[in-house]
Design an enzyme around this catalytic site. Structure first.
Site, PDB file in Angstrom:
ATOM      1  N   CYS A 136       0.814  -1.220   0.000  1.00 25.14           N
ATOM      2  CA  CYS A 136       0.000   0.000   0.000  1.00 25.14           C
ATOM      3  C   CYS A 136       0.846   1.269   0.000  1.00 25.14           C
ATOM      4  O   CYS A 136       0.365   2.342  -0.361  1.00 25.14           O
ATOM      5  CB  CYS A 136      -0.921   0.002   1.208  1.00 25.14           C
ATOM      6  SG  CYS A 136      -1.967  -1.448   1.251  1.00 25.14           S
ATOM      7  N   HIS A 184      -3.754   6.983   3.214  1.00 23.66           N
ATOM      8  CA  HIS A 184      -4.075   5.689   2.599  1.00 23.66           C
ATOM      9  C   HIS A 184      -5.466   5.266   3.062  1.00 23.66           C
ATOM     10  O   HIS A 184      -5.816   5.406   4.231  1.00 23.66           O
ATOM     11  CB  HIS A 184      -3.025   4.653   3.014  1.00 23.66           C
ATOM     12  CG  HIS A 184      -3.366   3.267   2.583  1.00 23.66           C
ATOM     13  ND1 HIS A 184      -3.785   2.971   1.305  1.00 23.66           N
ATOM     14  CD2 HIS A 184      -3.373   2.088   3.264  1.00 23.66           C
ATOM     15  CE1 HIS A 184      -4.017   1.672   1.219  1.00 23.66           C
ATOM     16  NE2 HIS A 184      -3.786   1.113   2.387  1.00 23.66           N
ATOM     17  N   ASN A 208     -10.080  -0.623   0.038  1.00 21.77           N
ATOM     18  CA  ASN A 208      -8.618  -0.479   0.052  1.00 21.77           C
ATOM     19  C   ASN A 208      -8.076  -0.952  -1.295  1.00 21.77           C
ATOM     20  O   ASN A 208      -8.154  -2.139  -1.608  1.00 21.77           O
ATOM     21  CB  ASN A 208      -8.050  -1.316   1.206  1.00 21.77           C
ATOM     22  CG  ASN A 208      -6.539  -1.219   1.329  1.00 21.77           C
ATOM     23  OD1 ASN A 208      -5.862  -0.683   0.453  1.00 21.77           O
ATOM     24  ND2 ASN A 208      -6.011  -1.765   2.404  1.00 21.77           N
TER      25      ASN A 208
HETATM   26  O1  UT7 Z   1      -3.667  -1.519   3.696  1.00 19.79           O
HETATM   27  C1  UT7 Z   1      -2.728  -2.198   4.443  1.00 19.79           C
HETATM   28  C2  UT7 Z   1      -2.954  -2.043   5.882  1.00 19.79           C
HETATM   29  N1  UT7 Z   1      -4.161  -2.725   6.269  1.00 19.79           N
HETATM   30  C3  UT7 Z   1      -4.845  -2.261   7.246  1.00 19.79           C
HETATM   31  O2  UT7 Z   1      -4.495  -1.223   7.750  1.00 19.79           O
HETATM   32  C4  UT7 Z   1      -6.007  -3.055   7.748  1.00 19.79           C
HETATM   33  C5  UT7 Z   1      -6.008  -3.006   9.224  1.00 19.79           C
HETATM   34  N2  UT7 Z   1      -7.050  -3.781   9.882  1.00 19.79           N
HETATM   35  C6  UT7 Z   1      -8.360  -3.473   9.866  1.00 19.79           C
HETATM   36  O3  UT7 Z   1      -8.805  -2.622   9.138  1.00 19.79           O
HETATM   37  C7  UT7 Z   1      -9.234  -4.172  10.880  1.00 19.79           C
HETATM   38  O4  UT7 Z   1      -8.426  -4.889  11.784  1.00 19.79           O
HETATM   39  C8  UT7 Z   1     -10.286  -5.144  10.262  1.00 19.79           C
HETATM   40  C9  UT7 Z   1     -11.389  -4.344   9.596  1.00 19.79           C
HETATM   41  C10 UT7 Z   1      -9.626  -6.074   9.291  1.00 19.79           C
HETATM   42  C11 UT7 Z   1     -10.944  -5.953  11.398  1.00 19.79           C
HETATM   43  O5  UT7 Z   1     -11.524  -5.106  12.368  1.00 19.79           O
HETATM   44  P1  UT7 Z   1     -11.194  -5.325  13.913  1.00 19.79           P
HETATM   45  O6  UT7 Z   1     -11.978  -4.321  14.648  1.00 19.79           O
HETATM   46  O7  UT7 Z   1      -9.713  -5.318  14.094  1.00 19.79           O
HETATM   47  O8  UT7 Z   1     -11.823  -6.766  14.176  1.00 19.79           O
HETATM   48  P2  UT7 Z   1     -11.127  -8.117  14.648  1.00 19.79           P
HETATM   49  O9  UT7 Z   1     -10.233  -8.656  13.596  1.00 19.79           O
HETATM   50  O10 UT7 Z   1     -10.569  -7.931  16.038  1.00 19.79           O
HETATM   51  O11 UT7 Z   1     -12.384  -9.063  14.757  1.00 19.79           O
HETATM   52  C12 UT7 Z   1     -13.480  -8.794  15.658  1.00 19.79           C
HETATM   53  C13 UT7 Z   1     -14.582  -9.831  15.427  1.00 19.79           C
HETATM   54  C14 UT7 Z   1     -14.074 -11.269  15.404  1.00 19.79           C
HETATM   55  O12 UT7 Z   1     -15.046 -12.070  16.045  1.00 19.79           O
HETATM   56  P3  UT7 Z   1     -14.860 -12.521  17.587  1.00 19.79           P
HETATM   57  O13 UT7 Z   1     -13.553 -13.255  17.622  1.00 19.79           O
HETATM   58  O14 UT7 Z   1     -14.837 -11.237  18.367  1.00 19.79           O
HETATM   59  O15 UT7 Z   1     -16.066 -13.361  17.812  1.00 19.79           O
HETATM   60  C15 UT7 Z   1     -14.041 -11.609  13.938  1.00 19.79           C
HETATM   61  O16 UT7 Z   1     -14.219 -12.982  13.688  1.00 19.79           O
HETATM   62  O17 UT7 Z   1     -15.205  -9.608  14.147  1.00 19.79           O
HETATM   63  C16 UT7 Z   1     -15.238 -10.844  13.419  1.00 19.79           C
HETATM   64  N3  UT7 Z   1     -15.164 -10.529  12.005  1.00 19.79           N
HETATM   65  C17 UT7 Z   1     -16.253 -10.285  11.245  1.00 19.79           C
HETATM   66  N4  UT7 Z   1     -17.562 -10.263  11.534  1.00 19.79           N
HETATM   67  C18 UT7 Z   1     -18.411  -9.950  10.535  1.00 19.79           C
HETATM   68  C19 UT7 Z   1     -14.047 -10.404  11.216  1.00 19.79           C
HETATM   69  N5  UT7 Z   1     -14.402 -10.074   9.959  1.00 19.79           N
HETATM   70  C20 UT7 Z   1     -15.758  -9.994   9.956  1.00 19.79           C
HETATM   71  C21 UT7 Z   1     -16.706  -9.692   8.951  1.00 19.79           C
HETATM   72  N6  UT7 Z   1     -18.019  -9.677   9.271  1.00 19.79           N
HETATM   73  N7  UT7 Z   1     -16.347  -9.400   7.693  1.00 19.79           N
END
Ligand code: UT7
Length: 338
Positions: A119, A260, A290
């Protein structure tokens, strides 16, 4: 320009290409266990664009580049360097997408190569263009960020497939002797000890194409989302504060903060840490998702096409991605306003 005049790099034009097909949150609800509400709340994304099956990274890059060259008032034979940032090249790994794009534009006998900085690729290219121009080696550098990210996304993995989209953006960076048009600063950095945060395990010398690769889905992007998120906010906040302080510029004097576009929560956290007003912060993540190396030039193109970005106005760019890599840039827009 005489050879004794100092040469500066200037951001002369912007162009972008956005593929037609839209993949909405509602579409994704029918593909994986997710909801529009979750995606909107956690990322700010509502939809992303997806390239056609027979539309490749070079096609999108060439279209964005042709627009940027035209808007710079140049012809293709005035371009003397073609650089493409992508992690979804047409080919792994030759010919480079920059070579394919040069051919599509009819640019011949000109140095062309790709860089891999995920990115951060577009801002990395700004640092290269600056160095090539200030050293006097090149005059008009075409830089392109282009991604068919859908080609490495596993559409059964809800943790990644909701995030990414396809597209391309391009700019012409030209030599100038006008100090007021010059890039102020570009800072690019990396820390390979976090290389497992964002990785596409195959194909590569470590995992050449094989049945095992396909069976285990190693050709798809894998991300430690939450860890990446936290590090992105911390690193970007520090990085943009540093570039502003180093150059004696206050955040309130930046009309266009172009971060970004990975996640609205990251954009908001960094914008708030800089005490940016909402109208200073450029947001396109809701409509493009993204798009990796294409995200920043697509966002700059958006503000240029809507008449928000005017000649001479200052832009602060920041980015963060696989590698891990990050970069920021402080520069005026030196092209004509729409
Ligand atoms: O461009 C390069 C750099 N990339 C980034 O900067 C991306 C950085 N990361 C993010 O944007 C975020 O971490 C995400 C959007 C990918 C995830 O959000 P988060 O608030 O960090 O969520 P998490 O990964 O901690 O997951 C929280 C919960 C989990 O469930 P449990 O374990 O709490 O029951 C996941 O399984 O959300 C669940 N989950 C979803 N639920 C519904 C993960 N993806 C999804 C989904 N729909 N698509």
């Amino acid at each position: 320009m005489s050879h004794t005049t100092p040469l500066y790099a200037s951001f002369r034009s912007i162009g972008a290409y956005i593929p037609k097909k839209i993949l909405s949150n509602e579409d994704l609800e029918t593909m994986v266990d997710t909801s529009d509400e979750w995606i909107t709340k956690r990322t700010g994304i509502k939809e992303r664009h997806i390239a056609a099956e027979d539309e490749y990274t070079s096609d999108m890059g060439a279209k964005a580049a042709a627009i940027a060259i035209e808007r710079a008032g140049l012809s293709t034979d005035e371009i003397d360097l073609v650089l493409c940032a992508t992690v979804t090249p047409d080919y792994f790994n030759m010919p480079s997408t920059a070579c394919v794009i040069s051919d599509k534009l009819g640019i011949k006998n000109v140095q062309a190569f790709d860089i891999s900085a995920a990115c951060s690729g577009f801002v990395y290219l700004l640092s290269l263009a600056k160095a090539f121009i200030e050293s006097g080696m090149k005059k008009n550098v075409l830089i392109i960020g282009a991604e068919k990210f859908s080609s490495i996304v596993d559409y059964t993995d809800r943790s990644t497939c909701i995030l990414f989209g396809d597209g391309a953006g391009a700019a012409v960076i030209s030599a100038t002797d006008k100090k007021e048009e010059a890039f102020i600063d570009v800072h690019a950095s990396a820390d390979g000890s976090y290389s497992d945060f964002l990785v596409t395990p195959a194909p590569g010398s470590r995992n050449p194409a094989s049945q095992k690769v396909i069976d285990e889905g190693l050709q798809y992007v894998q991300m430690k989302g939450n860890e990446t998120f936290k590090l992105a906010v911390k690193t970007l906040t520090k990085d943009v504060k540093e570039i502003l302080e180093k150059n004696g510029i206050a955040s309130e004097d930046i009309p266009h903060f172009v971060p970004h576009q990975a996640n609205y929560r990251i954009i908001k956290a960094v914008g708030d840490a800089l005490k940016m007003r909402q109208e200073q912060v450029v947001v396109t993540v809701h409509k493009y998702g993204n798009t990796s190396a294409a995200s920043i030039p697509m966002a700059i193109n958006d503000i240029w096409e809507s008449g928000r970005l005017k000649k001479g106005e200052l832009m602060l760019l920041d980015t963060f991605g696989g590698g891990l890599t990050w970069a920021s840039a402080l520069l005026p827009f030196a092209g004509e306003s729409i």
